[in-house]
Design a protein around this motif. Structure first.
Motif, PDB file in Angstrom:
ATOM      1  N   ALA A  73       0.936  -1.316  -0.129  1.00  0.00           N
ATOM      2  CA  ALA A  73      -0.077  -0.012  -0.099  1.00  0.00           C
ATOM      3  C   ALA A  73       0.679   1.376  -0.104  1.00  0.00           C
ATOM      4  O   ALA A  73       1.585   1.439   1.070  1.00  0.00           O
ATOM      5  CB  ALA A  73      -0.779   0.035   1.192  1.00  0.00           C
ATOM      6  N   PHE A 211     -11.379  -4.423   3.871  1.00  0.00           N
ATOM      7  CA  PHE A 211     -10.325  -3.891   4.618  1.00  0.00           C
ATOM      8  C   PHE A 211     -10.993  -3.268   5.759  1.00  0.00           C
ATOM      9  O   PHE A 211     -11.581  -2.224   6.068  1.00  0.00           O
ATOM     10  CB  PHE A 211      -9.722  -2.628   3.807  1.00  0.00           C
ATOM     11  N   SER A 214      -6.184  -1.352  10.669  1.00  0.00           N
ATOM     12  CA  SER A 214      -4.764  -1.052  10.520  1.00  0.00           C
ATOM     13  C   SER A 214      -4.191  -1.110  12.073  1.00  0.00           C
ATOM     14  O   SER A 214      -4.842  -1.102  13.060  1.00  0.00           O
ATOM     15  CB  SER A 214      -4.776   0.278  10.166  1.00  0.00           C
ATOM     16  N   GLN A 215      -3.032  -1.449  11.914  1.00  0.00           N
ATOM     17  CA  GLN A 215      -2.222  -1.426  13.267  1.00  0.00           C
ATOM     18  C   GLN A 215      -2.725  -2.260  14.185  1.00  0.00           C
ATOM     19  O   GLN A 215      -2.870  -1.959  15.391  1.00  0.00           O
ATOM     20  CB  GLN A 215      -1.949   0.143  13.545  1.00  0.00           C
ATOM     21  N   GLU A 292      -2.908  -6.500   1.698  1.00  0.00           N
ATOM     22  CA  GLU A 292      -2.331  -5.446   1.186  1.00  0.00           C
ATOM     23  C   GLU A 292      -1.679  -5.039   2.359  1.00  0.00           C
ATOM     24  O   GLU A 292      -2.452  -4.517   3.344  1.00  0.00           O
ATOM     25  CB  GLU A 292      -3.241  -4.622   0.505  1.00  0.00           C
ATOM     26  N   ARG A 295       2.251  -0.496   6.480  1.00  0.00           N
ATOM     27  CA  ARG A 295       3.265  -0.091   7.493  1.00  0.00           C
ATOM     28  C   ARG A 295       3.912  -1.385   7.877  1.00  0.00           C
ATOM     29  O   ARG A 295       5.449  -1.352   8.093  1.00  0.00           O
ATOM     30  CB  ARG A 295       2.746   0.432   8.820  1.00  0.00           C
TER      31      ARG A 295
HETATM   32  C1  LIG Z   1      -3.940   2.690   4.562  1.00  0.00           C
HETATM   33  C2  LIG Z   1      -4.393   1.375   3.648  1.00  0.00           C
HETATM   34  C3  LIG Z   1      -3.625   0.055   3.795  1.00  0.00           C
HETATM   35  C4  LIG Z   1      -2.314  -0.201   4.591  1.00  0.00           C
HETATM   36  O1  LIG Z   1      -2.487  -0.194   5.950  1.00  0.00           O
HETATM   37  P1  LIG Z   1      -1.385  -0.287   6.888  1.00  0.00           P
HETATM   38  O2  LIG Z   1      -1.671  -0.020   8.193  1.00  0.00           O
HETATM   39  O3  LIG Z   1      -0.189   0.730   6.551  1.00  0.00           O
HETATM   40  O4  LIG Z   1      -0.782  -1.745   6.481  1.00  0.00           O
HETATM   41  C5  LIG Z   1      -4.243  -0.953   3.102  1.00  0.00           C
HETATM   42  N1  LIG Z   1      -5.267  -0.636   2.239  1.00  0.00           N
HETATM   43  C6  LIG Z   1      -6.092   0.273   2.440  1.00  0.00           C
HETATM   44  C7  LIG Z   1      -7.433   0.354   1.538  1.00  0.00           C
HETATM   45  C8  LIG Z   1      -5.577   1.513   3.038  1.00  0.00           C
HETATM   46  O5  LIG Z   1      -6.060   2.542   3.096  1.00  0.00           O
END
Ligand SMILES: *Cc1c(COP(=O)(O)O)cnc(C)c1O
Length: 416
Positions: A73, A211, A214-215, A292, A295
């Motif tokens: 990403a 999705f 995150s984190q 995907e 970080r």
């Molecule tokens: C930001 C984002 C990611 C990556 O997220 P990370 O926490 O950096 O792995 C993946 N997919 C989408 C759609 C995002 O907006």
């Protein structure tokens, strides 16, 4: 190594052992940090170590079931050299703007290995996405109609997937992006009607992008979320106009930033994913599964380096005033989504250990009390000219920071 050790019973940072130490100096890309700083020609700067990224990709490849594709990403770190490097190491790129799309296309990878997500894609974004043939993750029914209109006017049959706002949430994710009312994606319950409408449009249906956050540092929460993601995809596939060929399950894998956080244990996640991939092979034959990650691929490979320009004592507390701060590294200052400010792991890159430690506040040059890189950090006794290193800085660093705030020079950036 003795970075950021407070009192012994306080929670500690996870070990930052992705970089070697030699001659009491941190080694980045095989170079001693003071030498690297001279090569960059200035401080502050960001440095990204390609070997650390390579090791991370290899660890993932070894752990993940075969057939799960690994995407990067781009928004995590869009430095062109980093994007080029990761394009060569992974199976595809995910972008979220027309500029990121151009970066991804310039790497030379196949447009079919690039996907484009983001709410509020402009007419220019959609034009570029349709013309280049990347997979467009559609964020609403309105966006689908705009893409269909472009298909009519250009004669191109765009590849599309639906980004789904799931009906579950990734537990304890640092940043929640699924379930409840959200600007991202299409609510799971609205997806069947959208799929129905799609069947009469000149669009090439690829599949789903789900999705949910995150984190995340909790394997059990990630396992639960990925299991529900596949279940949701299986359910929605029954309304699809054609077989689901592409399933992007998002990322969510976290890295330890703050005291008490540990490196993620991949093995239970990978073995659960292997079972899910086997199920998917039966229920959605030929489907390409995409993980995907942003970080998780770049954060630990990057450091931010600034220089101590003044050392002073104010009413009993010692301040290391540096030439770097919030304007270059908003996340480390605690102003990028943190509720309670916590320290990123820090060290002195030219003086990693010392016989005597002192408790210091590491601050930047900006005239705002928000400009903090470290609050009450225990470091070897520092001098003006020492190099302060902020670890875990390879993602959401420079491009997520207000570089023009107060008009100080922009930092350098190097891939080594
Ligand atoms: C930001 C984002 C990611 C990556 O997220 P990370 O926490 O950096 O792995 C993946 N997919 C989408 C759609 C995002 O907006």
């Amino acid at each position: 190594m003795s970075h950021t050790q407070g009192s012994t019973d306080a929670p500690q940072h996870a070990k930052m052992n992705q970089f070697a130490v030699a001659g009491n100096c941190l080694q980045i890309g095989g170079q001693s940090l003071p030498d690297l700083a001279r090569a960059v020609g200035k401080t502050p700067f960001y440095a990204y170590d390609r070997q650390v990224m390579n090791d991370r990709v290899k660890t993932l490849r070894d752990a993940l079931p075969p057939g799960v594709h690994l995407h990067y990403a781009v928004k995590a770190n869009p430095m062109p050299e980093v994007v080029n490097h990761l394009a060569a190491m992974t199976d595809g790129l995910d972008v979220a703007s027309a500029n990121e799309l151009r970066l991804a296309l310039a790497t030379g990878i196949a447009p079919g290995s690039i996907s484009f997500a983001g709410p509020g894609k402009s007419a220019e974004d959609l034009d570029a996405a349709v013309a280049s043939g990347v997979i467009i993750n559609m964020e609403s029914a309105g966006e689908m109609q705009r893409i269909a209109a472009l298909a009519e006017s250009t004669g191109i049959r765009p590849r599309v997937a639906i980004r789904v706002n799931p009906d579950f949430e990734l537990k304890s994710a640092g940043m929640k992006m699924g379930s409840g009312p959200k600007p991202f994606g299409v609510d799971a319950e609205q997806v069947p009607a959208m799929l129905e409408a799609m069947s009469s449009l000149p669009l090439e249906f690829m599949g789903f992008h789900i999705f949910s956050g995150s984190q995340n540092l909790r394997p059990q929460a990630i396992i639960e979320s990925q299991t529900k993601t596949f279940e949701l995809a299986f359910r929605l596939s029954q309304s699809a106009p054609s077989p689901v060929r592409w399933l992007n399950i998002g990322g969510g894998l976290g890295v330890p930033y703050f005291p008490g956080e540990q490196h993620l244990d991949l093995s239970p996640i990978a073995s659960n994913l292997a079972g899910l991939a086997r199920k998917a092979a039966q229920q959605l034959p030929g489907v390409e599964i995409v993980l995907e990650l942003g970080r998780y691929l770049t954060a630990e490979a990057g450091i931010y380096v600034c220089e101590v320009v003044d050392k002073k004592v104010s009413r009993g507390e010692t301040f290391l005033v540096t030439n770097g701060g919030l304007h270059h590294h908003l996340a480390a200052s605690g102003n990028f989504g943190q509720v309670i400010r916590k320290n990123y792991p820090l060290c002195l890159g030219n003086r990693v250990s010392g016989d005597t430690l002192e408790l210091v506040n590491v601050v930047g040059p900006l005239c705002t009390p928000l400009d903090i890189l470290g609050s009450r950090v225990s470091l070897p006794v520092a001098e003006v000219g020492d190099l302060v290193v902020v670890f875990q800085s390879g993602a959401y660093g420079l491009t997520a920071s207000p570089v023009n705030f107060l008009g100080h020079p922009h930092p350098g950036e190097i891939l080594v």
